[in-house]
Scaffold this active site. Structure first.
Site, PDB file in Angstrom:
ATOM      1  N   ASP A 176       0.861  -1.175   0.000  1.00 51.94           N
ATOM      2  CA  ASP A 176       0.000   0.000   0.000  1.00 51.94           C
ATOM      3  C   ASP A 176       0.903   1.233   0.000  1.00 51.94           C
ATOM      4  O   ASP A 176       1.958   1.229   0.640  1.00 51.94           O
ATOM      5  CB  ASP A 176      -0.904   0.015   1.241  1.00 51.94           C
ATOM      6  CG  ASP A 176      -2.109   0.933   1.071  1.00 51.94           C
ATOM      7  OD1 ASP A 176      -3.236   0.425   1.022  1.00 51.94           O
ATOM      8  OD2 ASP A 176      -1.907   2.162   0.988  1.00 51.94           O
ATOM      9  N   ALA A 235     -12.147  -4.991  -7.065  1.00 53.46           N
ATOM     10  CA  ALA A 235     -12.106  -3.538  -6.910  1.00 53.46           C
ATOM     11  C   ALA A 235     -12.790  -2.874  -8.104  1.00 53.46           C
ATOM     12  O   ALA A 235     -14.016  -2.836  -8.180  1.00 53.46           O
ATOM     13  CB  ALA A 235     -10.654  -3.077  -6.758  1.00 53.46           C
ATOM     14  N   ARG A 236     -12.013  -2.383  -9.063  1.00 55.69           N
ATOM     15  CA  ARG A 236     -12.548  -1.787 -10.282  1.00 55.69           C
ATOM     16  C   ARG A 236     -11.839  -2.393 -11.478  1.00 55.69           C
ATOM     17  O   ARG A 236     -10.624  -2.569 -11.466  1.00 55.69           O
ATOM     18  CB  ARG A 236     -12.360  -0.259 -10.276  1.00 55.69           C
ATOM     19  CG  ARG A 236     -13.257   0.480  -9.289  1.00 55.69           C
ATOM     20  CD  ARG A 236     -14.706   0.459  -9.741  1.00 55.69           C
ATOM     21  NE  ARG A 236     -15.597   1.140  -8.809  1.00 55.69           N
ATOM     22  CZ  ARG A 236     -16.218   0.553  -7.806  1.00 55.69           C
ATOM     23  NH1 ARG A 236     -16.041  -0.733  -7.585  1.00 55.69           N
ATOM     24  NH2 ARG A 236     -17.028   1.236  -7.023  1.00 55.69           N
ATOM     25  N   ASP A 260     -14.841  -9.675 -10.194  1.00 58.49           N
ATOM     26  CA  ASP A 260     -16.232  -9.296  -9.945  1.00 58.49           C
ATOM     27  C   ASP A 260     -16.612  -8.071 -10.752  1.00 58.49           C
ATOM     28  O   ASP A 260     -17.722  -7.570 -10.632  1.00 58.49           O
ATOM     29  CB  ASP A 260     -16.422  -9.019  -8.440  1.00 58.49           C
ATOM     30  CG  ASP A 260     -17.876  -8.865  -8.035  1.00 58.49           C
ATOM     31  OD1 ASP A 260     -18.714  -9.640  -8.537  1.00 58.49           O
ATOM     32  OD2 ASP A 260     -18.177  -7.965  -7.212  1.00 58.49           O
ATOM     33  N   GLU A 265     -19.159  -2.748 -18.021  1.00 59.56           N
ATOM     34  CA  GLU A 265     -20.101  -3.699 -17.441  1.00 59.56           C
ATOM     35  C   GLU A 265     -21.534  -3.189 -17.444  1.00 59.56           C
ATOM     36  O   GLU A 265     -22.471  -3.973 -17.328  1.00 59.56           O
ATOM     37  CB  GLU A 265     -19.682  -4.081 -16.023  1.00 59.56           C
ATOM     38  CG  GLU A 265     -19.692  -2.966 -15.015  1.00 59.56           C
ATOM     39  CD  GLU A 265     -19.145  -3.435 -13.656  1.00 59.56           C
ATOM     40  OE1 GLU A 265     -19.822  -3.157 -12.665  1.00 59.56           O
ATOM     41  OE2 GLU A 265     -18.083  -4.064 -13.600  1.00 59.56           O
ATOM     42  N   HIS A 298     -20.564  -8.369 -10.423  1.00 59.39           N
ATOM     43  CA  HIS A 298     -20.457  -7.254  -9.487  1.00 59.39           C
ATOM     44  C   HIS A 298     -21.375  -7.475  -8.283  1.00 59.39           C
ATOM     45  O   HIS A 298     -22.213  -6.640  -7.923  1.00 59.39           O
ATOM     46  CB  HIS A 298     -20.794  -5.928 -10.171  1.00 59.39           C
ATOM     47  CG  HIS A 298     -20.063  -4.764  -9.555  1.00 59.39           C
ATOM     48  ND1 HIS A 298     -19.599  -3.684 -10.284  1.00 59.39           N
ATOM     49  CD2 HIS A 298     -19.700  -4.519  -8.275  1.00 59.39           C
ATOM     50  CE1 HIS A 298     -18.996  -2.823  -9.473  1.00 59.39           C
ATOM     51  NE2 HIS A 298     -19.050  -3.309  -8.250  1.00 59.39           N
TER      52      HIS A 298
END
Length: 333
Positions: A176, A235-236, A260, A265, A298
């Site tokens: 991170d 996440a994205r 996901d 999308e 999602h």
């Protein structure tokens, strides 16, 4: 006169929660579809809209909402890139979001997807569903306590997934830009090259910033991954170069990919194609690579607890703005 909200993307099993949590007695118009250019007229007569991800909050819709007198354009999601903040500001519209909801909802899905690929569950069940009950060499697995799991992005969701892996005795690494004290107690922080080279499973929990990290997890990142590793993204989609990832799965560089989220999308999720192509070449390529590539629609936040938080916080956002003129969750361009 009551305050009228048009809420979009409300699934049938969510209606009761919208009503039960409505302690401020808003006049609710619950709409199953996401907001689009074709149904924006459904907001006419409302004071506000409440969106979910994949609703269209672009300048065209915001201008039309302004013409209807809609001043409040709120989203019940953490992500807000579906709302054009500059267009909203130009129109004098207030935008607010939900900065967090039950982190377990997404972390548990990421954990489950990682395990599904690592233990070859989808591979094996796809074969038995076709009547093949032979055990194959590519179903051979490593036990969890001998795995190294890398968490990229150690906010609340990332740390909750780390906690799950620690609970089953995996080694957990983290990366991170801003390591937290909570993270230091739970996992071992390393640099990006180390986490890519050492991890058997990498799970992404990185926010998306269009002007700085679009497709940042690219071909170079994939090349640095441990051969035979697994990549999970809850996440994205926009943070990943999916073409490079699919190439790596096809070549055997990595064992599998679970996601996901997919780009574009909004035109795919929420529909049933009944086996037909989606019309998106990258999504169709990914679907053909099942069970090495897993796609969920999602659904990371699709839990009772997360739904409760999304709705309750959204209602508080409306209450704060209506009573004080602002909210801690108001967004600026």
């Amino acid at each position: 006169m009551t305050f009228k909200i048009a809420a979009y993307g409300v699934r049938e099993n969510e209606i009761q929660s919208f009503n039960d949590l409505n302690k401020y007695h808003y006049d609710l118009k619950l709409i199953a579809a996401n907001l689009t250019h074709d149904n924006v007229q459904t907001a006419e007569g409302c004071d506000a809209v409440l969106l979910r991800g994949n609703s269209v909050g672009d300048a065209q819709n915001l201008d039309q909402l302004k013409a209807y007198g809609v001043k409040y354009v709120f989203t019940r999601t953490v992500g807000y890139n579906h709302v054009d903040l500059k267009a909203a500001e130009k129109n004098g519209q207030i935008v607010a979001y939900v900065p967090g909801y039950s982190p377990f909802s997404v972390s548990e899905l990421a954990f489950s997807l990682g395990l599904t690929l690592q233990r070859h569950i989808a591979l094996a069940t796809s074969r038995t569903a076709a009547g093949d009950f032979k055990i194959k060499p590519d179903e051979f697995a490593t036990e969890i306590h001998d795995l190294t799991v890398g968490i990229i992005g150690t906010g609340r969701i990332g740390l909750d997934e780390a906690l799950l892996w620690k609970g089953v005795n995996a080694r957990v690494l983290g990366y991170d830009l801003y390591p937290s004290e909570a993270g230091k107690e739970l996992l071992e922080y390393v640099d990006e090259d180390q986490i890519l080279a050492q991890s058997d499973i990498i799970s992404l929990h990185v926010p998306y910033f269009p002007n700085s990290n679009h497709h940042y997890f690219n071909r170079d990142y994939v090349a640095k991954m441990k051969t035979g590793a697994i990549l999970v993204n809850t996440a994205r989609a926009e943070i990943t170069d999916v073409s490079a990832i699919l190439d790596a799965v096809a070549s055997g560089k990595i064992q599998g990919f679970a996601t996901d989220v997919i780009e574009n999308e909004g035109s795919i999720f929420g529909q049933n194609f009944n086996g037909r192509p989606t019309g998106d070449s990258e999504a169709d390529r990914a679907l053909k690579m099942y069970p090495k590539v897993l796609i969920t629609p999602h659904m990371g936040s699709y839990t009772q607890e997360a739904l409760h938080d999304m709705i309750a916080i959204s209602y508080e956002n409306f209450h704060d703005v209506l009573t004080t003129g602002t909210s801690k969750n108001v967004l600026k361009s």
